[in-house]
Design a protein around this motif. Sequence first.
Motif, PDB file in Angstrom:
ATOM      1  N   ARG A  55       0.560  -1.180  -0.096  1.00 13.43           N
ATOM      2  CA  ARG A  55       0.058   0.090  -0.028  1.00 13.43           C
ATOM      3  C   ARG A  55       0.941   1.327   0.119  1.00 13.43           C
ATOM      4  NH1 ARG A  55      -4.205  -1.632  -2.278  1.00 13.43           N
ATOM      5  NH2 ARG A  55      -5.506  -2.920  -1.233  1.00 13.43           N
ATOM      6  N   ARG A  56       2.139   1.123   0.004  1.00 14.70           N
ATOM      7  CA  ARG A  56       2.962   2.186  -0.209  1.00 14.70           C
ATOM      8  C   ARG A  56       3.279   2.597  -1.589  1.00 14.70           C
ATOM      9  NH1 ARG A  56       7.548   0.153   4.167  1.00 14.70           N
ATOM     10  NH2 ARG A  56       6.112  -1.494   4.590  1.00 14.70           N
ATOM     11  N   GLY A  57       2.574   1.853  -2.534  1.00  9.73           N
ATOM     12  CA  GLY A  57       2.765   2.289  -3.984  1.00  9.73           C
ATOM     13  C   GLY A  57       3.699   1.485  -4.869  1.00  9.73           C
ATOM     14  N   GLU A  58       4.107   0.313  -4.485  1.00 11.92           N
ATOM     15  CA  GLU A  58       5.047  -0.504  -5.219  1.00 11.92           C
ATOM     16  C   GLU A  58       4.607  -2.089  -5.136  1.00 11.92           C
ATOM     17  OE1 GLU A  58       8.545   0.748  -3.225  1.00 11.92           O
ATOM     18  OE2 GLU A  58       8.331  -0.551  -1.525  1.00 11.92           O
ATOM     19  N   PHE A  59       5.164  -2.687  -6.015  1.00 10.86           N
ATOM     20  CA  PHE A  59       4.975  -4.323  -5.926  1.00 10.86           C
ATOM     21  C   PHE A  59       6.505  -4.459  -6.025  1.00 10.86           C
ATOM     22  CE2 PHE A  59       5.308  -8.510  -7.518  1.00 10.86           C
ATOM     23  CZ  PHE A  59       4.227  -9.070  -7.081  1.00 10.86           C
ATOM     24  N   ARG A  60       7.075  -5.316  -4.898  1.00 15.74           N
ATOM     25  CA  ARG A  60       8.371  -5.766  -4.929  1.00 15.74           C
ATOM     26  C   ARG A  60       8.624  -7.264  -5.008  1.00 15.74           C
ATOM     27  NH1 ARG A  60       7.234  -2.994  -0.133  1.00 15.74           N
ATOM     28  NH2 ARG A  60       7.530  -4.780   1.031  1.00 15.74           N
ATOM     29  N   LEU A  61       9.571  -7.601  -5.805  1.00 18.41           N
ATOM     30  CA  LEU A  61       9.955  -8.955  -6.144  1.00 18.41           C
ATOM     31  C   LEU A  61      11.616  -9.101  -5.987  1.00 18.41           C
ATOM     32  CD1 LEU A  61       9.257 -11.889  -7.110  1.00 18.41           C
ATOM     33  CD2 LEU A  61       9.610 -10.751  -9.495  1.00 18.41           C
ATOM     34  N   SER A  62      11.979  -9.977  -5.078  1.00 21.00           N
ATOM     35  CA  SER A  62      13.581 -10.112  -4.766  1.00 21.00           C
ATOM     36  C   SER A  62      13.592 -11.336  -4.405  1.00 21.00           C
ATOM     37  CB  SER A  62      13.798  -9.105  -3.514  1.00 21.00           C
ATOM     38  OG  SER A  62      13.070  -9.340  -2.269  1.00 21.00           O
ATOM     39  N   GLY A  63      15.131 -11.659  -4.437  1.00 20.96           N
ATOM     40  CA  GLY A  63      15.409 -13.032  -4.134  1.00 20.96           C
ATOM     41  C   GLY A  63      16.786 -13.333  -4.953  1.00 20.96           C
ATOM     42  N   GLN A  64      16.873 -14.573  -5.310  1.00 20.35           N
ATOM     43  CA  GLN A  64      18.251 -14.802  -5.797  1.00 20.35           C
ATOM     44  C   GLN A  64      17.807 -15.865  -7.049  1.00 20.35           C
ATOM     45  OE1 GLN A  64      20.955 -16.608  -3.007  1.00 20.35           O
ATOM     46  NE2 GLN A  64      22.780 -16.099  -4.438  1.00 20.35           N
ATOM     47  N   TYR A  65      18.839 -15.851  -7.895  1.00 25.16           N
ATOM     48  CA  TYR A  65      18.539 -16.905  -9.104  1.00 25.16           C
ATOM     49  C   TYR A  65      19.897 -17.358  -9.533  1.00 25.16           C
ATOM     50  CZ  TYR A  65      20.099 -13.498 -12.866  1.00 25.16           C
ATOM     51  OH  TYR A  65      20.939 -12.796 -13.613  1.00 25.16           O
ATOM     52  N   PHE A  66      19.895 -18.553  -9.785  1.00 26.51           N
ATOM     53  CA  PHE A  66      21.193 -19.515 -10.147  1.00 26.51           C
ATOM     54  C   PHE A  66      21.079 -19.802 -11.695  1.00 26.51           C
ATOM     55  CE2 PHE A  66      19.667 -19.777  -5.566  1.00 26.51           C
ATOM     56  CZ  PHE A  66      20.797 -19.396  -5.042  1.00 26.51           C
ATOM     57  N   VAL A  67      22.238 -20.026 -12.044  1.00 32.67           N
ATOM     58  CA  VAL A  67      22.330 -20.566 -13.589  1.00 32.67           C
ATOM     59  C   VAL A  67      23.450 -21.750 -13.306  1.00 32.67           C
ATOM     60  CG1 VAL A  67      22.969 -20.080 -16.051  1.00 32.67           C
ATOM     61  CG2 VAL A  67      21.539 -18.534 -14.836  1.00 32.67           C
ATOM     62  N   ALA A  68      22.710 -23.037 -13.867  1.00 36.24           N
ATOM     63  CA  ALA A  68      23.752 -23.883 -13.751  1.00 36.24           C
ATOM     64  C   ALA A  68      24.100 -24.457 -15.304  1.00 36.24           C
ATOM     65  CB  ALA A  68      23.106 -25.103 -13.240  1.00 36.24           C
ATOM     66  N   ALA A  69      25.324 -24.214 -15.861  1.00 37.75           N
ATOM     67  CA  ALA A  69      25.601 -24.657 -17.061  1.00 37.75           C
ATOM     68  C   ALA A  69      25.694 -26.071 -17.067  1.00 37.75           C
ATOM     69  CB  ALA A  69      27.045 -23.933 -17.518  1.00 37.75           C
ATOM     70  N   LEU A  70      24.874 -26.717 -18.024  1.00 39.69           N
ATOM     71  CA  LEU A  70      25.080 -28.159 -18.153  1.00 39.69           C
ATOM     72  C   LEU A  70      25.896 -28.540 -19.304  1.00 39.69           C
ATOM     73  CD1 LEU A  70      21.235 -28.770 -17.161  1.00 39.69           C
ATOM     74  CD2 LEU A  70      23.491 -28.818 -15.792  1.00 39.69           C
ATOM     75  N   ASP A  71      26.317 -27.671 -20.113  1.00 37.20           N
ATOM     76  CA  ASP A  71      26.743 -27.967 -21.359  1.00 37.20           C
ATOM     77  C   ASP A  71      28.103 -28.235 -21.191  1.00 37.20           C
ATOM     78  OD1 ASP A  71      27.663 -25.427 -20.836  1.00 37.20           O
ATOM     79  OD2 ASP A  71      26.872 -24.559 -22.780  1.00 37.20           O
ATOM     80  N   GLY A  72      28.964 -28.201 -20.092  1.00 32.36           N
ATOM     81  CA  GLY A  72      30.466 -28.367 -19.720  1.00 32.36           C
ATOM     82  C   GLY A  72      31.208 -26.884 -19.849  1.00 32.36           C
ATOM     83  N   SER A  73      30.563 -25.846 -20.068  1.00 33.14           N
ATOM     84  CA  SER A  73      31.272 -24.459 -20.486  1.00 33.14           C
ATOM     85  C   SER A  73      31.611 -24.055 -18.948  1.00 33.14           C
ATOM     86  CB  SER A  73      30.239 -23.580 -20.880  1.00 33.14           C
ATOM     87  OG  SER A  73      28.993 -23.343 -20.142  1.00 33.14           O
ATOM     88  N   GLN A  74      31.408 -24.623 -17.779  1.00 32.47           N
ATOM     89  CA  GLN A  74      31.612 -23.868 -16.480  1.00 32.47           C
ATOM     90  C   GLN A  74      31.246 -22.594 -16.181  1.00 32.47           C
ATOM     91  OE1 GLN A  74      35.682 -25.143 -15.832  1.00 32.47           O
ATOM     92  NE2 GLN A  74      35.018 -27.217 -15.541  1.00 32.47           N
ATOM     93  N   ARG A  75      29.946 -22.153 -16.602  1.00 37.04           N
ATOM     94  CA  ARG A  75      29.307 -20.831 -16.552  1.00 37.04           C
ATOM     95  C   ARG A  75      28.504 -20.507 -15.489  1.00 37.04           C
ATOM     96  NH1 ARG A  75      28.975 -17.685 -22.077  1.00 37.04           N
ATOM     97  NH2 ARG A  75      30.518 -18.483 -23.224  1.00 37.04           N
ATOM     98  N   ASP A  76      28.492 -21.539 -14.325  1.00 40.30           N
ATOM     99  CA  ASP A  76      27.435 -21.432 -13.401  1.00 40.30           C
ATOM    100  C   ASP A  76      27.639 -20.112 -12.553  1.00 40.30           C
ATOM    101  OD1 ASP A  76      27.277 -24.131 -13.799  1.00 40.30           O
ATOM    102  OD2 ASP A  76      28.406 -24.954 -12.048  1.00 40.30           O
ATOM    103  N   SER A  77      26.464 -19.667 -12.262  1.00 41.42           N
ATOM    104  CA  SER A  77      26.501 -18.334 -11.787  1.00 41.42           C
ATOM    105  C   SER A  77      25.386 -18.224 -10.722  1.00 41.42           C
ATOM    106  CB  SER A  77      26.514 -17.104 -12.601  1.00 41.42           C
ATOM    107  OG  SER A  77      25.473 -17.191 -13.429  1.00 41.42           O
ATOM    108  N   ALA A  78      25.346 -17.260  -9.745  1.00 41.52           N
ATOM    109  CA  ALA A  78      24.304 -16.985  -8.749  1.00 41.52           C
ATOM    110  C   ALA A  78      24.396 -15.337  -8.770  1.00 41.52           C
ATOM    111  CB  ALA A  78      24.701 -17.355  -7.359  1.00 41.52           C
TER     112      ALA A  78
END
Length: 193
Positions: free
Chosen positions: A131-154
Amino acid sequence: MRHAARPLFLPLLLLPLAGCSFLSGPDQLYAVPISTPGETIPIAFSSVEVRDVTLPTYANYEEIYVEGADGTLQAEDGLLWADDPARAASLELVRALSALTGVIVAGEPWPFDPYPAARVEVRVEEMIASRRGEFRLSGQYFVAALDGSQRDSAHLFAITTPLGEEAGAAEIAAARGSAVAELARQIARGGLS
């Protein structure tokens, strides 16, 4: 005399049922409108699996909760999400990532062979209309590379979408859709590129 007593008896039987929801009217269900991004973001992966989005307890209920000015969360009377909130958020994210990236994006379980090149997992910490005039969405996402590229990230995310202080359920649903679409943009740019 028998006929006069019968009409009085019937309303007395119905009186305890007067507070039941089927007599007071149905709940109103609200779906999140489909938001199709008009841009394309090239990513480093040829296919992406989206795990089921995890939500905080209050956001996982079918009731639509709103944060009051004092910070308390209150369910809006008779207003419900039209779909299971976690399922709906997962499908919204899949649709938005698919539209943004142009690659094959699907929710778990992965329906194709071979396995996807990457997997995205989203853990939502806060998903609330205020009711303060906003919609909030927060948290964390993770990407796991399954193609052997080792590009995992958080990555952490914190998205705020404007929302009128007296917004109703339709406006809250639209704000939620906009916030999830922005999350998809952030994932495509920051985690999958």
